[in-house]
Scaffold this active site. Structure first.
Site, PDB file in Angstrom:
ATOM      1  N   GLU A 251      -8.986 -19.545  -8.147  1.00 50.25           N
ATOM      2  CA  GLU A 251      -9.589 -20.112  -7.271  1.00 50.25           C
ATOM      3  C   GLU A 251     -11.311 -20.098  -7.554  1.00 50.25           C
ATOM      4  OE1 GLU A 251      -9.021 -18.187  -3.558  1.00 50.25           O
ATOM      5  OE2 GLU A 251      -6.730 -17.949  -4.689  1.00 50.25           O
ATOM      6  N   LYS A 253     -14.348 -19.417  -6.841  1.00 54.12           N
ATOM      7  CA  LYS A 253     -15.103 -18.252  -6.741  1.00 54.12           C
ATOM      8  C   LYS A 253     -16.569 -18.613  -5.504  1.00 54.12           C
ATOM      9  CE  LYS A 253     -16.611 -13.092  -8.262  1.00 54.12           C
ATOM     10  NZ  LYS A 253     -17.616 -12.885  -7.244  1.00 54.12           N
ATOM     11  N   PHE A 342      -9.535 -16.779   1.888  1.00 54.58           N
ATOM     12  CA  PHE A 342      -8.477 -17.380   0.113  1.00 54.58           C
ATOM     13  C   PHE A 342      -6.942 -15.843   0.541  1.00 54.58           C
ATOM     14  CE2 PHE A 342     -12.208 -15.013  -0.439  1.00 54.58           C
ATOM     15  CZ  PHE A 342     -11.790 -13.766   0.000  1.00 54.58           C
TER      16      PHE A 342
END
Ligand code: AMP
Length: 558
Positions: A251, A253, A342
């Site tokens: 993912e 950051k 997230f």
């Protein structure tokens, strides 16, 4: 009615302070908890808090609101000592607790009518200060603490002060308390630890331990109470991490602040990674989340970032928002925010033990994405398609984000742990060569060494060195010792812990970002400075200049 004397707890504080052995500290605390279990179990919760120097659990947003100034006023009133002289003592001694003890000890003026203080009385008076608001509030608070000081022995008075100022100074960390609770109630340490990470409330853990192991085990996450966030380790490299983990969620950051958002019934609360409640500072995030998620109880995690024209901007802006107590609405217009979610840890029931792969799917199914609430950009990668992770990395950095994260797709959420299931990968950091112009002696074990150095850049116009940053991390024990020794010959002056040096030794310092600062002569400072090493290979005329800093700032802003 609980009647354990405060004196007993104070003896425990003193005993704990008198040893540096963690094991002994654990034994002292567990013995005390056992005796409380036998004689006065109802104060287990309060005692556990007081052993941490707290009167409210760490997740609570309640505060006593009693300043050092008010303590001084109370002592002055009680002992007839003038406030100025107490302030002077504070300036030279530094510990209000010790001053309180000394003042009460030396007090010959009044002989108090001593009512023995109980633990219950101390904590209940201190807690009452929280709810006092309004015109005469300072006086009412003063009376509550005066009542305690009046009945306190000198040493009790010392710890009352230290509890109010939240500086207990007995050298007990969370780890020691977890061990002590495990010993006191004869329960495995890992079980206690897990319960603590989930509840963030050692008082509640101890209370349940008092009851039974099963009660501790059944403790689970609950909306409204923040959970210690799962932490990331550094990834050694994109491909290596993917090979090591197998199947990975990769993912973007984001460079903002991590928030844990809780909804219970109708109330939404936002906590930072240090579990501070910042709900009031971020009203639009509350609104966005209410819009984007169903009307159920939940806990979600994400990163809030500051934006301009819908593009991420420097981290320092978001700090201005989070710390804000007043003019929140004005700041809201000035620094717009958005959130990237997230993770989900609770949705109707606890979800933290599910693998991240499933948690992510759940998140996708419950969030209605908008320009204000997005989900983190992600790819699922394995060794076969690891290039996709590299592409995501490049895309992320080009779009102003910090780097990428790797999450082992099978891993549950491990609160408070910096494990191998979540890794972060960031671009190589920039460095500057700065000259040392100051230093500060360290604390505790490091007291003989310079624990932190003041670093400066060259102002090529005037030829002078201008201060930029204090750097403390990055030195191993050997460097700490050798640099301290080397710097002795360059000392110009020393004032208590602080030393000025003649410019002579150059350090290379890495950092993540240049930020504005009025603390340093350059007008800037560095975020996350880390000392990389001594640059003996270059001369003082090659110290990096303020012009170079300016260029870096321009690059950073573009
Ligand atoms: P660090 O603060 O460098 O230890 O890196 C971990 C931090 O990255 C977390 O605490 C989050 O604040 C932040 N972060 C940003 N984006 C993500 C993401 N997609 N997943 C998890 N953490 C993230």
């Amino acid at each position: 009615m609980s009647n354990t004397l405060y004196e007993e707890l104070v003896e425990v504080y003193e005993e704990i302070s008198s040893t540096t052995s963690r094991l002994e500290k654990e034994d002292i605390i567990s013995k005390f908890l056992k005796s409380i279990k036998e004689n006065d179990p109802e104060i287990t919760y309060d005692v556990t808090l007081l052993l941490q120097g707290k009167i409210f659990p760490p997740w609570s947003d309640k505060e006593m609101g009693v300043s050092t100034q008010l303590i001084i006023k109370a002592l002055s009133k009680l002992l007839g000592e003038n406030t100025k002289s107490i302030e002077n003592k504070l300036a030279s001694v530094g510990d209000m607790g010790e001053i309180t003890e000394e003042l009460v000890k030396n007090n010959k003026q009044v002989t108090f009518f001593k009512v023995p203080l109980t633990i219950k009385k101390v904590i209940s008076n201190l807690r009452k200060t929280e709810s006092i608001v309004g015109s005469n509030s300072q006086n009412k608070k003063l009376n509550l603490i005066l009542e305690l000081y009046t009945s306190a022995s000198p040493i009790e008075a010392k710890y009352i002060t230290r509890t109010i100022t939240e500086k207990l100074r007995i050298g007990v960390g969370e780890g020691t308390l977890v061990e002590a609770i495990a010993k006191a109630y004869d329960i495995e340490k890992d079980i206690i630890d897990r319960a603590y990470m989930l509840s963030n409330d050692l008082g509640e853990v101890a209370n349940r331990a008092l009851d039974s192991v099963d009660s501790v085990k059944s403790l689970t996450i609950a909306p409204g109470k923040p959970i210690k966030p799962m932490l990331a380790q550094l990834s050694p490299g994109i491909k290596e991490s993917i090979v090591e983990m197998g199947k990975v969620i990769c993912e973007t950051k984001y460079d903002g602040i991590r928030v844990q958002i809780h909804k219970k019934d109708d109330e939404i609360k936002i906590f930072t990674r240090r579990l501070e409640n910042v709900t009031n500072a971020l009203p639009e995030i509350v609104e966005y989340i209410r819009e984007a998620l169903p009307d159920e109880d939940f806990i979600v995690e994400g990163e809030v970032i500051a934006t301009k024209d819908n593009k991420p901007i420097s981290f320092q802006y978001i700090l201005q928002r989070v710390k804000r107590k007043y003019d929140v609405e004005k700041m809201r217009e000035k620094i717009p925010l958005k959130i990237f979610l997230f993770d989900v840890l609770y949705y109707k029931t606890p979800k933290a033990e599910l693998p991240i792969g499933q948690r992510r799917e759940l998140l996708e199914s419950i969030v209605t994405v908008s320009s204000d609430v997005e989900l983190s950009t992600m790819r699922i990668v394995t060794e076969e398609n690891y290039e996709e992770a590299e592409e995501l990395f490049n895309w992320s950095v080009e779009n102003g984000h910090e780097g990428i994260m790797f999450k082992d797709i099978t891993s549950p959420y491990s609160p408070g742990k910096r494990g191998k299931n979540m890794l972060k990968f960031k671009p190589v950091r920039e460095t500057l060569d700065c000259v040392i112009t100051g230093g500060i002696y360290g604390k505790g074990k490091r007291a003989k060494f310079f624990g932190s150095y003041l670093l400066s850049l060259l102002d090529s116009e005037s030829g002078e060195y201008k201060t930029l940053v204090h750097a403390a991390t990055g030195m191993d024990d050997e460097m700490l010792a050798s640099l301290t020794e080397r710097m002795q010959q360059h000392i110009i002056s020393t004032s208590e812990q602080i030393v000025k040096f003649k410019p002579a030794v150059i350090l290379e310092v890495a950092f993540s970002e240049i930020v504005e600062s009025n603390e340093y002569e350059t007008g800037y400072s560095l975020r996350f400075p880390a000392i990389k090493g001594v640059r003996d290979d270059i001369g003082l005329d090659q110290v990096d200049t303020i012009d170079k800093l300016q260029q870096m700032i321009e690059l950073q802003n573009s």
